[in-house]
Scaffold this active site. Sequence first.
Site, PDB file in Angstrom:
ATOM      1  N   HIS A  82       0.855  -1.192   0.000  1.00  0.00           N
ATOM      2  CA  HIS A  82       0.000   0.000   0.000  1.00  0.00           C
ATOM      3  C   HIS A  82       0.887   1.236   0.000  1.00  0.00           C
ATOM      4  O   HIS A  82       1.864   1.300   0.735  1.00  0.00           O
ATOM      5  CB  HIS A  82      -0.904   0.006   1.236  1.00  0.00           C
ATOM      6  CG  HIS A  82      -2.036   0.966   1.124  1.00  0.00           C
ATOM      7  ND1 HIS A  82      -3.257   0.612   0.582  1.00  0.00           N
ATOM      8  CD2 HIS A  82      -2.129   2.282   1.444  1.00  0.00           C
ATOM      9  CE1 HIS A  82      -4.054   1.668   0.597  1.00  0.00           C
ATOM     10  NE2 HIS A  82      -3.398   2.701   1.117  1.00  0.00           N
ATOM     11  N   ASP A 161     -13.807   3.837   6.635  1.00  0.00           N
ATOM     12  CA  ASP A 161     -12.756   4.476   5.837  1.00  0.00           C
ATOM     13  C   ASP A 161     -13.288   4.887   4.470  1.00  0.00           C
ATOM     14  O   ASP A 161     -12.891   5.920   3.933  1.00  0.00           O
ATOM     15  CB  ASP A 161     -11.543   3.555   5.659  1.00  0.00           C
ATOM     16  CG  ASP A 161     -10.474   4.240   4.817  1.00  0.00           C
ATOM     17  OD1 ASP A 161      -9.990   5.302   5.252  1.00  0.00           O
ATOM     18  OD2 ASP A 161     -10.180   3.767   3.709  1.00  0.00           O
ATOM     19  N   ARG A 168     -12.224  13.197   2.858  1.00  0.00           N
ATOM     20  CA  ARG A 168     -10.891  13.800   3.000  1.00  0.00           C
ATOM     21  C   ARG A 168     -10.342  14.255   1.651  1.00  0.00           C
ATOM     22  O   ARG A 168      -9.666  15.281   1.555  1.00  0.00           O
ATOM     23  CB  ARG A 168      -9.926  12.796   3.650  1.00  0.00           C
ATOM     24  CG  ARG A 168     -10.178  12.608   5.138  1.00  0.00           C
ATOM     25  CD  ARG A 168      -9.395  11.429   5.673  1.00  0.00           C
ATOM     26  NE  ARG A 168      -7.977  11.610   5.509  1.00  0.00           N
ATOM     27  CZ  ARG A 168      -7.118  10.620   5.207  1.00  0.00           C
ATOM     28  NH1 ARG A 168      -7.553   9.379   5.057  1.00  0.00           N
ATOM     29  NH2 ARG A 168      -5.848  10.862   5.079  1.00  0.00           N
ATOM     30  N   SER A 183      -6.561   5.135   8.282  1.00  0.00           N
ATOM     31  CA  SER A 183      -7.147   4.818   6.973  1.00  0.00           C
ATOM     32  C   SER A 183      -6.433   3.613   6.360  1.00  0.00           C
ATOM     33  O   SER A 183      -7.073   2.634   5.943  1.00  0.00           O
ATOM     34  CB  SER A 183      -7.018   6.055   6.066  1.00  0.00           C
ATOM     35  OG  SER A 183      -7.249   5.705   4.728  1.00  0.00           O
ATOM     36  N   LYS A 187      -7.840  -0.735   6.639  1.00  0.00           N
ATOM     37  CA  LYS A 187      -8.109  -1.533   5.425  1.00  0.00           C
ATOM     38  C   LYS A 187      -7.193  -2.746   5.373  1.00  0.00           C
ATOM     39  O   LYS A 187      -7.616  -3.847   5.056  1.00  0.00           O
ATOM     40  CB  LYS A 187      -7.857  -0.689   4.170  1.00  0.00           C
ATOM     41  CG  LYS A 187      -8.926   0.339   3.927  1.00  0.00           C
ATOM     42  CD  LYS A 187      -8.676   1.089   2.654  1.00  0.00           C
ATOM     43  CE  LYS A 187      -7.464   1.984   2.768  1.00  0.00           C
ATOM     44  NZ  LYS A 187      -7.671   3.363   2.382  1.00  0.00           N
TER      45      LYS A 187
HETATM   46  N1  URA Z   1      -3.862   5.958   1.399  1.00  0.00           N
HETATM   47  C1  URA Z   1      -4.941   5.628   2.158  1.00  0.00           C
HETATM   48  O1  URA Z   1      -5.545   4.576   1.970  1.00  0.00           O
HETATM   49  N2  URA Z   1      -5.330   6.479   3.098  1.00  0.00           N
HETATM   50  C2  URA Z   1      -4.694   7.624   3.346  1.00  0.00           C
HETATM   51  O2  URA Z   1      -5.081   8.331   4.243  1.00  0.00           O
HETATM   52  C3  URA Z   1      -3.578   7.965   2.571  1.00  0.00           C
HETATM   53  C4  URA Z   1      -3.188   7.108   1.582  1.00  0.00           C
END
Ligand code: URA
Length: 442
Positions: A82, A161, A168, A183, A187
């Site tokens: 990620h 989220d 956001r 966030s 996930k």
């Molecule tokens: N990626 C995400 O999933 N969340 C964030 O807040 C920033 C990058």
Amino acid sequence: MLMTSLLTKKKLGQELTREEICFFVKGAADGTIPDYQLTAMLMAIRLNGMTARETVDLTLAMRDSGDIADLSAIPGIKVDKHSTGGVGDTVTLVAAPMVAACGVPVAKMSGRGLGHTGGTLDKLESIPGMSISLTEDAFIRQVKETGLAVIGQTGSLAPADKTLYALRDVTSTVDSLPLIVSSILSKKLASGSDGIVLDVKTGSGAIMHTVEDSIELARTMVEIGTMAGKKFAAIVTDMGQPLGTHVGNALEVKDAIDVLSGRTGGDLKEISLIIGALMLKLGGKAGSMEEGRAMLEKTIENGTALEKLRLMIAAQGGDPRVCDDVTLLPRPAVIRQAVCGRAGWVSAMNTEALGEAGRAMGAGRLELTDVIDPAVGFVLHPRIGDRVEEDTPLCTLYAKNEADADRAEEAVRAAITFSDEPCGRMPLYYAIITENGMIRPE
Ligand code: URA
């Protein structure tokens, strides 16, 4: 409990209790708290921060706001990666097929664009026919059969989220350590993979602008993630210039295919090899970074990485022929080149401004309901440290119309700094962080 009382507390910089955090998160997940109050809370958190305890509570409450995926039906150690978000950051589309081609299953749930940064889902959707919405059963079946799936977070995973991320994106509340940590980790902890590599970007195009802040973010995520029972590693990589040369959704898919087919190299390939090697280590397939890298390079040479991407695209309803003919990807009405217009050395780039230039062309969203144009964006030709002449190509613009191309050209030009003196190249990464500590490159 009253949301207005929670807002007052956070506005005054006071600590929220676990119960209050759970109330806010539940309201975000089930729609019982309206967007204007959620947004006010996001801004209060952005401005006043959260303690370490609040950040852990927020992360776990968001993880528990929905289902936890069970991928145990897929044999082996499942890995994922990620990124905190970058410009021209197409690492997933390069690293995931390479890692899968080495025999480590990649079960990846990706996100959409956030702020000026691009999102893998938006990129994948530029492939004709491609679906990123799979049920959990179909997701598991695909990873079992092909070793690779990249999809959107299923509606039932970390739903809090999903709501907060979209708010956001359009309310200038992206750059907040507790909001980013919660966030990403909510996930990743809910998505069922066993090992996760976090790519924390740093520099002018990243959510975190300094190396120190980015290392703190990486350390916090590895610490909380490991504490929550998964294998985590993080790398802090440079975003002082776009990673790949292509910015825009279909363009970034093309960039990834060019790397996987061995036509191009460069920084995108280098970082994908490093992140891929970390994934292979977490997946128990490689004993060292060097061994992992050699295995990944072979998948480009023998075509197995590109074959994995082909299989994944076909399994998700997309046209796999794009892997062999990138002209099948969407193309806009206007394609034209701009030159540097002066001689010198490229000394700096405002990567955020470059991301915003792409967003203004239609490659990202400015409002919740905006629809992305998959074909638009630009290819940036020089890298920081390059010597250029007046007629050296600066960028190739892919625009809806000439007016958009004019505006984008002006924005790209304003985002690049030239110098009369030679200047150095940017480092590719600044630190690798595992549960055992931090390694800095020599
Ligand atoms: N990626 C995400 O999933 N969340 C964030 O807040 C920033 C990058």
